[in-house]
Design a protein around this motif. Structure first.
Motif, PDB file in Angstrom:
ATOM      1  N   ALA A   4      15.375  30.383  22.313  1.00 56.29           N
ATOM      2  CA  ALA A   4      15.256  30.208  23.809  1.00 56.29           C
ATOM      3  C   ALA A   4      15.975  28.956  24.296  1.00 56.29           C
ATOM      4  CB  ALA A   4      13.700  30.255  24.144  1.00 56.29           C
ATOM      5  N   GLU A   5      15.907  27.787  23.732  1.00 60.36           N
ATOM      6  CA  GLU A   5      16.591  26.974  24.134  1.00 60.36           C
ATOM      7  C   GLU A   5      17.998  26.861  23.959  1.00 60.36           C
ATOM      8  OE1 GLU A   5      15.106  24.118  21.333  1.00 60.36           O
ATOM      9  OE2 GLU A   5      13.166  23.602  22.557  1.00 60.36           O
ATOM     10  N   GLN A   6      18.531  27.960  23.326  1.00 65.00           N
ATOM     11  CA  GLN A   6      20.001  28.038  23.122  1.00 65.00           C
ATOM     12  C   GLN A   6      20.494  29.200  24.242  1.00 65.00           C
ATOM     13  OE1 GLN A   6      20.644  29.359  19.259  1.00 65.00           O
ATOM     14  NE2 GLN A   6      20.271  27.393  18.340  1.00 65.00           N
ATOM     15  N   GLY A   7      19.394  29.669  24.822  1.00 64.05           N
ATOM     16  CA  GLY A   7      19.958  30.803  25.809  1.00 64.05           C
ATOM     17  C   GLY A   7      19.679  32.230  25.331  1.00 64.05           C
ATOM     18  N   GLY A   8      19.177  32.309  24.022  1.00 67.16           N
ATOM     19  CA  GLY A   8      19.047  33.749  23.440  1.00 67.16           C
ATOM     20  C   GLY A   8      17.752  34.050  23.730  1.00 67.16           C
ATOM     21  N   ILE A   9      17.544  35.403  23.442  1.00 63.75           N
ATOM     22  CA  ILE A   9      16.044  36.147  23.863  1.00 63.75           C
ATOM     23  C   ILE A   9      15.331  36.200  22.689  1.00 63.75           C
ATOM     24  CG2 ILE A   9      14.955  38.086  24.404  1.00 63.75           C
ATOM     25  CD1 ILE A   9      17.327  39.028  26.017  1.00 63.75           C
ATOM     26  N   GLN A  10      14.014  35.664  22.655  1.00 64.32           N
ATOM     27  CA  GLN A  10      13.029  35.759  21.587  1.00 64.32           C
ATOM     28  C   GLN A  10      12.437  36.877  21.710  1.00 64.32           C
ATOM     29  OE1 GLN A  10      10.943  32.014  22.142  1.00 64.32           O
ATOM     30  NE2 GLN A  10      11.509  31.518  20.293  1.00 64.32           N
ATOM     31  N   ARG A  11      11.982  37.441  20.244  1.00 63.32           N
ATOM     32  CA  ARG A  11      11.027  38.609  20.241  1.00 63.32           C
ATOM     33  C   ARG A  11       9.678  37.997  20.631  1.00 63.32           C
ATOM     34  NH1 ARG A  11      12.926  41.163  14.609  1.00 63.32           N
ATOM     35  NH2 ARG A  11      14.910  41.689  15.166  1.00 63.32           N
ATOM     36  N   PRO A  12       9.006  38.850  21.274  1.00 58.69           N
ATOM     37  CA  PRO A  12       7.632  38.418  21.670  1.00 58.69           C
ATOM     38  C   PRO A  12       6.870  38.410  20.336  1.00 58.69           C
ATOM     39  CG  PRO A  12       8.061  40.865  22.209  1.00 58.69           C
ATOM     40  CD  PRO A  12       9.170  40.235  21.830  1.00 58.69           C
ATOM     41  N   LYS A  60       8.571  50.310  16.627  1.00 58.17           N
ATOM     42  CA  LYS A  60      10.042  50.747  16.805  1.00 58.17           C
ATOM     43  C   LYS A  60      10.775  49.980  17.966  1.00 58.17           C
ATOM     44  CE  LYS A  60      11.176  54.819  15.971  1.00 58.17           C
ATOM     45  NZ  LYS A  60      12.136  55.375  14.851  1.00 58.17           N
ATOM     46  N   ALA A  61      10.112  49.330  18.896  1.00 56.77           N
ATOM     47  CA  ALA A  61      10.915  48.764  19.977  1.00 56.77           C
ATOM     48  C   ALA A  61      11.317  47.528  19.589  1.00 56.77           C
ATOM     49  CB  ALA A  61       9.897  48.720  21.330  1.00 56.77           C
ATOM     50  N   PHE A  62      10.795  46.802  18.740  1.00 57.77           N
ATOM     51  CA  PHE A  62      11.287  45.446  18.462  1.00 57.77           C
ATOM     52  C   PHE A  62      11.996  44.980  17.140  1.00 57.77           C
ATOM     53  CE2 PHE A  62       7.837  45.140  21.661  1.00 57.77           C
ATOM     54  CZ  PHE A  62       8.663  44.519  22.812  1.00 57.77           C
ATOM     55  N   ARG A  63      12.484  46.471  16.504  1.00 62.95           N
ATOM     56  CA  ARG A  63      13.119  46.390  15.341  1.00 62.95           C
ATOM     57  C   ARG A  63      14.633  45.694  15.675  1.00 62.95           C
ATOM     58  NH1 ARG A  63      13.397  52.318  12.571  1.00 62.95           N
ATOM     59  NH2 ARG A  63      14.796  52.274  14.371  1.00 62.95           N
ATOM     60  N   SER A  75      17.595  52.921  22.433  1.00 63.78           N
ATOM     61  CA  SER A  75      17.360  54.308  21.651  1.00 63.78           C
ATOM     62  C   SER A  75      15.743  53.904  20.884  1.00 63.78           C
ATOM     63  CB  SER A  75      18.406  54.418  20.583  1.00 63.78           C
ATOM     64  OG  SER A  75      18.040  55.645  19.778  1.00 63.78           O
ATOM     65  N   SER A  76      15.805  52.709  20.497  1.00 63.08           N
ATOM     66  CA  SER A  76      14.416  52.724  19.708  1.00 63.08           C
ATOM     67  C   SER A  76      13.437  52.514  20.665  1.00 63.08           C
ATOM     68  CB  SER A  76      14.392  51.389  19.008  1.00 63.08           C
ATOM     69  OG  SER A  76      14.677  50.274  19.497  1.00 63.08           O
ATOM     70  N   PHE A  77      13.567  51.982  21.859  1.00 62.97           N
ATOM     71  CA  PHE A  77      12.498  51.870  22.847  1.00 62.97           C
ATOM     72  C   PHE A  77      11.934  53.230  23.254  1.00 62.97           C
ATOM     73  CE2 PHE A  77      10.920  48.153  24.961  1.00 62.97           C
ATOM     74  CZ  PHE A  77      11.472  46.962  24.181  1.00 62.97           C
ATOM     75  N   TYR A  78      13.119  53.893  23.598  1.00 66.23           N
ATOM     76  CA  TYR A  78      12.730  55.369  23.935  1.00 66.23           C
ATOM     77  C   TYR A  78      11.949  56.142  22.801  1.00 66.23           C
ATOM     78  CZ  TYR A  78      15.536  55.007  28.305  1.00 66.23           C
ATOM     79  OH  TYR A  78      16.146  54.495  29.478  1.00 66.23           O
ATOM     80  N   GLY A  80      10.298  54.833  20.442  1.00 69.41           N
ATOM     81  CA  GLY A  80       8.793  54.202  20.295  1.00 69.41           C
ATOM     82  C   GLY A  80       8.014  54.775  21.470  1.00 69.41           C
ATOM     83  N   GLU A  81       8.388  54.908  22.572  1.00 64.48           N
ATOM     84  CA  GLU A  81       7.626  55.269  23.661  1.00 64.48           C
ATOM     85  C   GLU A  81       7.070  56.825  23.627  1.00 64.48           C
ATOM     86  OE1 GLU A  81       5.094  54.777  27.020  1.00 64.48           O
ATOM     87  OE2 GLU A  81       6.253  53.233  25.853  1.00 64.48           O
ATOM     88  N   ALA A  82       8.071  57.619  22.993  1.00 60.73           N
ATOM     89  CA  ALA A  82       7.841  59.074  23.021  1.00 60.73           C
ATOM     90  C   ALA A  82       6.928  59.022  21.794  1.00 60.73           C
ATOM     91  CB  ALA A  82       9.040  59.855  22.792  1.00 60.73           C
ATOM     92  N   GLY A  83       7.031  58.436  20.719  1.00 63.17           N
ATOM     93  CA  GLY A  83       6.244  58.503  19.647  1.00 63.17           C
ATOM     94  C   GLY A  83       4.759  57.999  20.098  1.00 63.17           C
ATOM     95  N   LYS A  84       4.741  57.220  20.831  1.00 63.55           N
ATOM     96  CA  LYS A  84       3.168  56.597  21.197  1.00 63.55           C
ATOM     97  C   LYS A  84       2.637  57.642  22.144  1.00 63.55           C
ATOM     98  CE  LYS A  84       2.833  53.496  24.815  1.00 63.55           C
ATOM     99  NZ  LYS A  84       2.785  52.355  25.425  1.00 63.55           N
ATOM    100  N   LEU A  85       3.330  58.314  22.761  1.00 66.85           N
ATOM    101  CA  LEU A  85       3.012  59.456  23.771  1.00 66.85           C
ATOM    102  C   LEU A  85       2.105  60.763  22.654  1.00 66.85           C
ATOM    103  CD1 LEU A  85       4.963  59.255  26.772  1.00 66.85           C
ATOM    104  CD2 LEU A  85       2.613  58.497  26.844  1.00 66.85           C
ATOM    105  N   ILE A  86       3.080  60.877  22.011  1.00 72.51           N
ATOM    106  CA  ILE A  86       2.624  62.064  21.060  1.00 72.51           C
ATOM    107  C   ILE A  86       1.499  61.729  20.043  1.00 72.51           C
ATOM    108  CG2 ILE A  86       3.538  63.454  19.130  1.00 72.51           C
ATOM    109  CD1 ILE A  86       6.551  63.276  20.334  1.00 72.51           C
TER     110      ILE A  86
END
Length: 132
Positions: A4-12, A60-63, A75-78, A80-86
């Motif tokens: 985060a300090e380097q400007g990158g995005i951290q995983r939640p 799935k989403a944060f791999r 792709s993994s977000f889509y 993951g969301e489809a799998g979650k609904l199913i």
């Protein structure tokens, strides 16, 4: 320096969020248990119907991470969301089909409480991580 300090995005902090949501589920289920045993396990089932598919989505989403993985991330977000609904639909079907005695209000109220908890958890957990 952190990403985060380097400007990158951290995983939640998914594991921390999942733990917080699990604790809320136990507390909600115990509260419903005071009403009746059926309400208690119905609330537990309602929370699990939310929590298990949400865990699948998070897995799935944060791999992937990083700008080079943007296509894989989307792709993994889509997926993951489809799998979650199913999974949600399958779990609701299983509960309604195989659990003979059920408190419908406790089941859906617990599911709704977990949904709201899911919205609030990043805000509450984020405050703690920012203070450190």
């Amino acid at each position: 320096m952190t990403k985060a300090e380097q400007g990158g995005i951290q995983r939640p902090p998914i594991a921390r969020w999942f733990l917080i949501e699990s604790v809320v589920l136990v507390v909600v289920s115990l509260a419903f248990l005071f009403k009746s045993q059926v309400a208690g396990y119905s609330a537990l089932l309602g929370g699990l119907i939310f929590l298990l598919p949400h865990g699948y989505f998070a897995f799935k989403a944060f791999r992937y991470s990083g700008a080079r993985s943007a296509r894989q991330i989307m792709s993994s977000f889509y997926q993951g969301e489809a799998g979650k609904l199913i999974l949600c639909a399958i779990l609701f079907t299983m509960v309604f089909k195989w659990i003979p005695s059920l408190d419908i209000a406790a089941l859906f109220l617990s599911f709704a409480i977990m949904l709201v908890t899911n919205w609030l958890t990043p805000l509450l957990a984020g405050r703690r991580t920012q203070r450190s």
